[in-house]
Motif scaffolding. Structure first.
Motif, PDB file in Angstrom:
ATOM      1  N   PRO A 190       0.914  -1.212   0.019  1.00 54.57           N
ATOM      2  CA  PRO A 190       0.067  -0.027  -0.031  1.00 54.57           C
ATOM      3  C   PRO A 190       0.852   1.314   0.059  1.00 54.57           C
ATOM      4  O   PRO A 190       1.935   1.304   0.593  1.00 54.57           O
ATOM      5  N   ASP A 191       0.375   2.198  -0.766  1.00 50.97           N
ATOM      6  CA  ASP A 191       1.015   3.642  -0.718  1.00 50.97           C
ATOM      7  C   ASP A 191      -0.012   4.539  -0.391  1.00 50.97           C
ATOM      8  O   ASP A 191      -0.910   5.004  -1.132  1.00 50.97           O
ATOM      9  N   PHE A 192       0.231   5.178   0.837  1.00 52.96           N
ATOM     10  CA  PHE A 192      -0.675   6.229   1.505  1.00 52.96           C
ATOM     11  C   PHE A 192      -0.165   7.144   2.566  1.00 52.96           C
ATOM     12  O   PHE A 192       1.122   6.607   2.946  1.00 52.96           O
ATOM     13  N   ASN A 193      -0.618   8.370   2.663  1.00 49.91           N
ATOM     14  CA  ASN A 193      -0.149   8.936   3.811  1.00 49.91           C
ATOM     15  C   ASN A 193      -1.448   9.558   4.434  1.00 49.91           C
ATOM     16  O   ASN A 193      -2.341   9.608   3.980  1.00 49.91           O
ATOM     17  N   LEU A 194      -0.976   9.831   5.998  1.00 46.68           N
ATOM     18  CA  LEU A 194      -2.365  10.260   6.656  1.00 46.68           C
ATOM     19  C   LEU A 194      -1.775  11.233   7.607  1.00 46.68           C
ATOM     20  O   LEU A 194      -0.500  11.179   8.023  1.00 46.68           O
ATOM     21  N   THR A 195      -2.507  12.116   8.139  1.00 46.59           N
ATOM     22  CA  THR A 195      -2.161  13.136   9.151  1.00 46.59           C
ATOM     23  C   THR A 195      -3.526  12.979  10.171  1.00 46.59           C
ATOM     24  O   THR A 195      -4.724  12.823   9.932  1.00 46.59           O
ATOM     25  N   LEU A 196      -3.074  12.903  11.568  1.00 45.89           N
ATOM     26  CA  LEU A 196      -4.123  12.881  12.614  1.00 45.89           C
ATOM     27  C   LEU A 196      -3.829  13.611  13.550  1.00 45.89           C
ATOM     28  O   LEU A 196      -2.769  13.649  14.120  1.00 45.89           O
ATOM     29  N   ASP A 197      -4.658  14.777  13.884  1.00 45.89           N
ATOM     30  CA  ASP A 197      -4.854  15.610  14.980  1.00 45.89           C
ATOM     31  C   ASP A 197      -5.067  14.832  16.322  1.00 45.89           C
ATOM     32  O   ASP A 197      -6.063  13.915  16.335  1.00 45.89           O
ATOM     33  N   ALA A 198      -4.680  15.336  17.561  1.00 50.31           N
ATOM     34  CA  ALA A 198      -5.193  14.759  18.751  1.00 50.31           C
ATOM     35  C   ALA A 198      -6.426  15.076  18.962  1.00 50.31           C
ATOM     36  O   ALA A 198      -7.097  14.371  19.716  1.00 50.31           O
ATOM     37  N   SER A 199      -7.157  15.966  18.342  1.00 49.71           N
ATOM     38  CA  SER A 199      -8.594  16.140  18.561  1.00 49.71           C
ATOM     39  C   SER A 199      -9.328  14.813  17.790  1.00 49.71           C
ATOM     40  O   SER A 199     -10.470  14.828  18.069  1.00 49.71           O
ATOM     41  N   GLY A 200      -8.736  14.099  16.990  1.00 49.46           N
ATOM     42  CA  GLY A 200      -9.223  12.827  16.241  1.00 49.46           C
ATOM     43  C   GLY A 200      -9.515  13.124  14.864  1.00 49.46           C
ATOM     44  O   GLY A 200     -10.025  12.364  14.260  1.00 49.46           O
ATOM     45  N   GLU A 201      -9.348  14.150  14.380  1.00 48.63           N
ATOM     46  CA  GLU A 201      -9.613  14.814  13.058  1.00 48.63           C
ATOM     47  C   GLU A 201      -8.607  14.085  12.104  1.00 48.63           C
ATOM     48  O   GLU A 201      -7.114  14.513  12.391  1.00 48.63           O
ATOM     49  N   GLY A 202      -8.851  13.468  11.086  1.00 49.91           N
ATOM     50  CA  GLY A 202      -7.552  12.926  10.207  1.00 49.91           C
ATOM     51  C   GLY A 202      -7.924  12.934   8.720  1.00 49.91           C
ATOM     52  O   GLY A 202      -9.179  13.286   8.395  1.00 49.91           O
ATOM     53  N   VAL A 203      -6.842  13.111   7.931  1.00 53.72           N
ATOM     54  CA  VAL A 203      -6.912  12.960   6.465  1.00 53.72           C
ATOM     55  C   VAL A 203      -5.959  11.936   6.006  1.00 53.72           C
ATOM     56  O   VAL A 203      -4.845  11.925   6.295  1.00 53.72           O
TER      57      VAL A 203
END
Length: 169
Positions: free
Chosen positions: A43-56
């Motif tokens: 798999p080839d992906f990236n993600l970003t996750l804030d401590a608030s629980g909001e992710g992309v």
């Protein structure tokens, strides 16, 4: 002869240097995590996750969902993700690969990139080409490579057995 109470003066001087209260470490506010391609169906992906629980999530290749998708994680999921990655956090940013590896290097392996963004505005990054048999990383490769499994994104990444059917870009 005058006696100077040096012990008392020294104690007062030292007391001025003592900080009261606790010194707190900055907390992780956001984690950026990426797994990058191999010579195969990784798999080839990236993600970003804030401590608030909001992710992309940004799916590239060999994932069930390509493109940008938002997701939400619970506080427990963020904590589990952060704690799973914590043992791999270097003191300062570092990259392990062909040119910087303290072990043997194999070809055709994926890479993992993790960036911890702290509340004080600093960040620490680990770039690891998994073909680098770096001591302390290689023997625990699944723990870091599959850390995303702590998050509610399995429908975006897809199952390993279906990976070959996910078309690359």
């Amino acid at each position: 002869m005058k006696l100077i109470p040096t012990a008392g003066i020294m104690a007062l001087s030292l007391g001025a240097c003592v900080q009261t209260g606790e010194v707190t470490e900055p907390t992780v506010e956001r984690i950026s995590f990426a797994v990058e391609p191999c010579f195969g169906f990784c798999p080839d992906f990236n993600l970003t996750l804030d401590a608030s629980g909001e992710g992309v999530f940004e799916g590239e290749n060999f994932v069930a969902k390509r493109g940008t998708r938002n997701f939400s994680a619970s506080a427990a999921e963020f904590t589990a993700f952060r704690e799973r990655l914590a043992p791999f956090r270097p003191v300062q940013s570092v990259s392990y690969g062909y040119d910087n590896c303290d072990g043997a290097v194999a070809t055709d392996m994926p890479s993992v990139r993790v960036t911890w963004h702290d509340s004080d505005g600093t960040s620490t990054r680990l770039d690891w080409y998994m073909g680098c048999f770096q001591p302390g990383l290689h023997d625990r490769s699944d723990e870091i490579y599959r850390a995303w499994e702590e998050l509610p994104i399995s429908e975006l990444v897809g199952a390993d057995e279906d990976r070959a059917s996910f078309r690359p870009s």
